[in-house]
Design a protein around this motif. Structure first.
Motif, PDB file in Angstrom:
ATOM      1  N   THR A 138      49.611 -58.963  77.526  1.00  0.00           N
ATOM      2  CA  THR A 138      49.955 -60.335  77.157  1.00  0.00           C
ATOM      3  C   THR A 138      51.268 -60.304  76.384  1.00  0.00           C
ATOM      4  O   THR A 138      51.743 -59.253  75.969  1.00  0.00           O
ATOM      5  CB  THR A 138      48.846 -60.950  76.288  1.00  0.00           C
ATOM      6  N   TYR A 139      51.829 -61.486  76.177  1.00  0.00           N
ATOM      7  CA  TYR A 139      53.117 -61.591  75.500  1.00  0.00           C
ATOM      8  C   TYR A 139      53.004 -62.560  74.333  1.00  0.00           C
ATOM      9  O   TYR A 139      52.160 -63.445  74.309  1.00  0.00           O
ATOM     10  CB  TYR A 139      54.195 -62.067  76.475  1.00  0.00           C
ATOM     11  N   THR A 140      53.878 -62.372  73.357  1.00  0.00           N
ATOM     12  CA  THR A 140      53.928 -63.241  72.197  1.00  0.00           C
ATOM     13  C   THR A 140      55.396 -63.473  71.826  1.00  0.00           C
ATOM     14  O   THR A 140      56.280 -62.812  72.376  1.00  0.00           O
ATOM     15  CB  THR A 140      53.122 -62.645  71.017  1.00  0.00           C
ATOM     16  N   MET A 141      55.658 -64.408  70.911  1.00  0.00           N
ATOM     17  CA  MET A 141      57.034 -64.765  70.560  1.00  0.00           C
ATOM     18  C   MET A 141      57.260 -64.671  69.038  1.00  0.00           C
ATOM     19  O   MET A 141      57.300 -65.689  68.350  1.00  0.00           O
ATOM     20  CB  MET A 141      57.335 -66.197  71.023  1.00  0.00           C
ATOM     21  N   PRO A 142      57.448 -63.468  68.488  1.00  0.00           N
ATOM     22  CA  PRO A 142      57.748 -63.359  67.059  1.00  0.00           C
ATOM     23  C   PRO A 142      59.250 -63.381  66.809  1.00  0.00           C
ATOM     24  O   PRO A 142      60.036 -63.059  67.705  1.00  0.00           O
ATOM     25  CB  PRO A 142      57.182 -61.987  66.702  1.00  0.00           C
ATOM     26  N   PRO A 143      59.691 -63.735  65.601  1.00  0.00           N
ATOM     27  CA  PRO A 143      61.104 -63.579  65.250  1.00  0.00           C
ATOM     28  C   PRO A 143      61.384 -62.102  64.946  1.00  0.00           C
ATOM     29  O   PRO A 143      60.765 -61.534  64.052  1.00  0.00           O
ATOM     30  CB  PRO A 143      61.277 -64.447  64.012  1.00  0.00           C
ATOM     31  N   PRO A 144      62.270 -61.462  65.697  1.00  0.00           N
ATOM     32  CA  PRO A 144      62.488 -60.023  65.509  1.00  0.00           C
ATOM     33  C   PRO A 144      63.252 -59.717  64.223  1.00  0.00           C
ATOM     34  O   PRO A 144      64.098 -60.494  63.792  1.00  0.00           O
ATOM     35  CB  PRO A 144      63.312 -59.631  66.732  1.00  0.00           C
ATOM     36  N   PRO A 145      62.989 -58.571  63.615  1.00  0.00           N
ATOM     37  CA  PRO A 145      63.746 -58.191  62.419  1.00  0.00           C
ATOM     38  C   PRO A 145      65.176 -57.794  62.797  1.00  0.00           C
ATOM     39  O   PRO A 145      65.427 -57.294  63.894  1.00  0.00           O
ATOM     40  CB  PRO A 145      62.981 -57.004  61.847  1.00  0.00           C
ATOM     41  N   THR A 146      66.089 -57.996  61.887  1.00  0.00           N
ATOM     42  CA  THR A 146      67.501 -57.722  62.138  1.00  0.00           C
ATOM     43  C   THR A 146      67.755 -56.256  62.427  1.00  0.00           C
ATOM     44  O   THR A 146      68.520 -55.917  63.315  1.00  0.00           O
ATOM     45  CB  THR A 146      68.342 -58.163  60.917  1.00  0.00           C
ATOM     46  N   TYR A 147      67.128 -55.374  61.692  1.00  0.00           N
ATOM     47  CA  TYR A 147      67.369 -53.935  61.831  1.00  0.00           C
ATOM     48  C   TYR A 147      66.190 -53.209  62.488  1.00  0.00           C
ATOM     49  O   TYR A 147      65.937 -52.053  62.187  1.00  0.00           O
ATOM     50  CB  TYR A 147      67.675 -53.323  60.460  1.00  0.00           C
ATOM     51  N   PHE A 148      65.464 -53.885  63.373  1.00  0.00           N
ATOM     52  CA  PHE A 148      64.332 -53.358  64.114  1.00  0.00           C
ATOM     53  C   PHE A 148      63.098 -53.083  63.250  1.00  0.00           C
ATOM     54  O   PHE A 148      62.044 -52.790  63.772  1.00  0.00           O
ATOM     55  CB  PHE A 148      64.702 -52.096  64.902  1.00  0.00           C
ATOM     56  N   VAL A 149      63.231 -53.147  61.939  1.00  0.00           N
ATOM     57  CA  VAL A 149      62.102 -53.005  61.021  1.00  0.00           C
ATOM     58  C   VAL A 149      62.274 -54.062  59.933  1.00  0.00           C
ATOM     59  O   VAL A 149      63.353 -54.203  59.366  1.00  0.00           O
ATOM     60  CB  VAL A 149      62.058 -51.598  60.376  1.00  0.00           C
ATOM     61  N   ALA A 150      61.215 -54.812  59.637  1.00  0.00           N
ATOM     62  CA  ALA A 150      61.262 -55.833  58.597  1.00  0.00           C
ATOM     63  C   ALA A 150      60.971 -55.160  57.256  1.00  0.00           C
ATOM     64  O   ALA A 150      59.823 -55.088  56.824  1.00  0.00           O
ATOM     65  CB  ALA A 150      60.264 -56.944  58.896  1.00  0.00           C
ATOM     66  N   PHE A 151      62.007 -54.646  56.616  1.00  0.00           N
ATOM     67  CA  PHE A 151      61.816 -53.905  55.371  1.00  0.00           C
ATOM     68  C   PHE A 151      61.117 -54.715  54.280  1.00  0.00           C
ATOM     69  O   PHE A 151      60.262 -54.175  53.574  1.00  0.00           O
ATOM     70  CB  PHE A 151      63.150 -53.350  54.876  1.00  0.00           C
ATOM     71  N   PRO A 152      61.406 -56.019  54.115  1.00  0.00           N
ATOM     72  CA  PRO A 152      60.672 -56.779  53.090  1.00  0.00           C
ATOM     73  C   PRO A 152      59.180 -56.911  53.384  1.00  0.00           C
ATOM     74  O   PRO A 152      58.382 -57.133  52.487  1.00  0.00           O
ATOM     75  CB  PRO A 152      61.329 -58.163  53.108  1.00  0.00           C
ATOM     76  N   GLY A 153      58.776 -56.747  54.647  1.00  0.00           N
ATOM     77  CA  GLY A 153      57.381 -56.924  55.003  1.00  0.00           C
ATOM     78  C   GLY A 153      56.583 -55.640  55.099  1.00  0.00           C
ATOM     79  O   GLY A 153      55.402 -55.669  55.444  1.00  0.00           O
ATOM     80  N   VAL A 154      57.204 -54.508  54.787  1.00  0.00           N
ATOM     81  CA  VAL A 154      56.512 -53.223  54.934  1.00  0.00           C
ATOM     82  C   VAL A 154      55.239 -53.176  54.081  1.00  0.00           C
ATOM     83  O   VAL A 154      54.186 -52.756  54.551  1.00  0.00           O
ATOM     84  CB  VAL A 154      57.462 -52.058  54.588  1.00  0.00           C
ATOM     85  N   LEU A 155      55.323 -53.618  52.853  1.00  0.00           N
ATOM     86  CA  LEU A 155      54.152 -53.574  51.974  1.00  0.00           C
ATOM     87  C   LEU A 155      53.120 -54.645  52.321  1.00  0.00           C
ATOM     88  O   LEU A 155      51.977 -54.575  51.869  1.00  0.00           O
ATOM     89  CB  LEU A 155      54.582 -53.709  50.514  1.00  0.00           C
ATOM     90  N   GLU A 156      53.521 -55.624  53.133  1.00  0.00           N
ATOM     91  CA  GLU A 156      52.597 -56.679  53.548  1.00  0.00           C
ATOM     92  C   GLU A 156      51.936 -56.355  54.886  1.00  0.00           C
ATOM     93  O   GLU A 156      51.104 -57.120  55.361  1.00  0.00           O
ATOM     94  CB  GLU A 156      53.352 -58.007  53.685  1.00  0.00           C
ATOM     95  N   GLY A 157      52.335 -55.255  55.520  1.00  0.00           N
ATOM     96  CA  GLY A 157      51.789 -54.898  56.816  1.00  0.00           C
ATOM     97  C   GLY A 157      52.456 -55.611  57.970  1.00  0.00           C
ATOM     98  O   GLY A 157      51.947 -55.658  59.078  1.00  0.00           O
ATOM     99  N   ARG A 158      53.628 -56.159  57.740  1.00  0.00           N
ATOM    100  CA  ARG A 158      54.354 -56.873  58.791  1.00  0.00           C
ATOM    101  C   ARG A 158      55.690 -56.167  58.987  1.00  0.00           C
ATOM    102  O   ARG A 158      56.688 -56.482  58.387  1.00  0.00           O
ATOM    103  CB  ARG A 158      54.449 -58.336  58.359  1.00  0.00           C
TER     104      ARG A 158
END
Length: 128
Positions: A6-26
Motif C-alpha cells: 500500500t502507499y501513503t503520503m507523508p511529508p518527507p524530511p529534508t535530509y532523509f531523516v527527521a532529526f527533531p523526531g528521532v526521540l519521538e519515534g518519527r
C-alpha cells in the motif's frame, strides 16, 4: 516488492531523516505542513501485518538465533587466524569484543520484531 503493498503520503524530511523526531519515534516523516506530501510505499503496515502473527515472529526469532550462533562460532574460529594478525595475547579479548558486537546485532534484529508484535497498531492513511 509485495503485490499487497500500500502507499501513503507523508511529508518527507529534508535530509532523509527527521532529526527533531528521532526521540519521538518519527524518523522518516516531518510534521511541518508546509512541506509538500510525497507518495511512498507503506512499509510500516506491511511490517505490522507480517509481525503480528506469532508463528512468523517465532520463526524469525529462531532464524536470528541461528544467525547469531553462526556469528559467535565463526568469530571464535576466525580470531586466531594468522591472516588477521591479532597478537596471541589479544585473541581472547578480541573474541569477546566480537561476541559483544554479534550480540548487539542480533538484539537489534530481534527488538524490531518483538516490539512490533507487542506494540499497538498505529493508523496509517493509505492512498491509491
Amino acid at each position: 516488492f509485495s503485490t499487497q503493498m500500500t502507499y501513503t503520503m507523508p511529508p518527507p524530511p529534508t535530509y532523509f531523516v527527521a532529526f527533531p523526531g528521532v526521540l519521538e519515534g518519527r524518523v522518516f516523516y516531518e510534521i511541518d505542513e508546509s512541506i509538500p506530501l510525497t507518495r511512498v510505499r507503506d512499509l510500516y503496515t506491511r511490517e505490522v501485518e507480517l509481525f503480528k502473527d506469532f508463528g512468523t515472529v517465532v520463526l524469525y526469532t529462531a532464524c536470528i538465533v541461528v544467525f547469531w550462533a553462526h556469528m559467535l562460532i565463526g568469530w571464535k574460529k576466525l580470531t586466531p587466524a594468522d591472516a588477521l594478525q591479532i597478537p596471541k595475547d589479544h585473541v581472547k579479548t578480541v573474541t569477546y569484543m566480537g561476541w559483544i558486537a554479534a550480540s548487539a546485532i542480533a538484539s537489534m534484529y530481534l527488538s524490531v520484531v518483538w516490539f512490533t508484535y507487542f506494540a499497538p497498531v498505529q493508523y496509517v492513511e493509505h492512498v491509491a
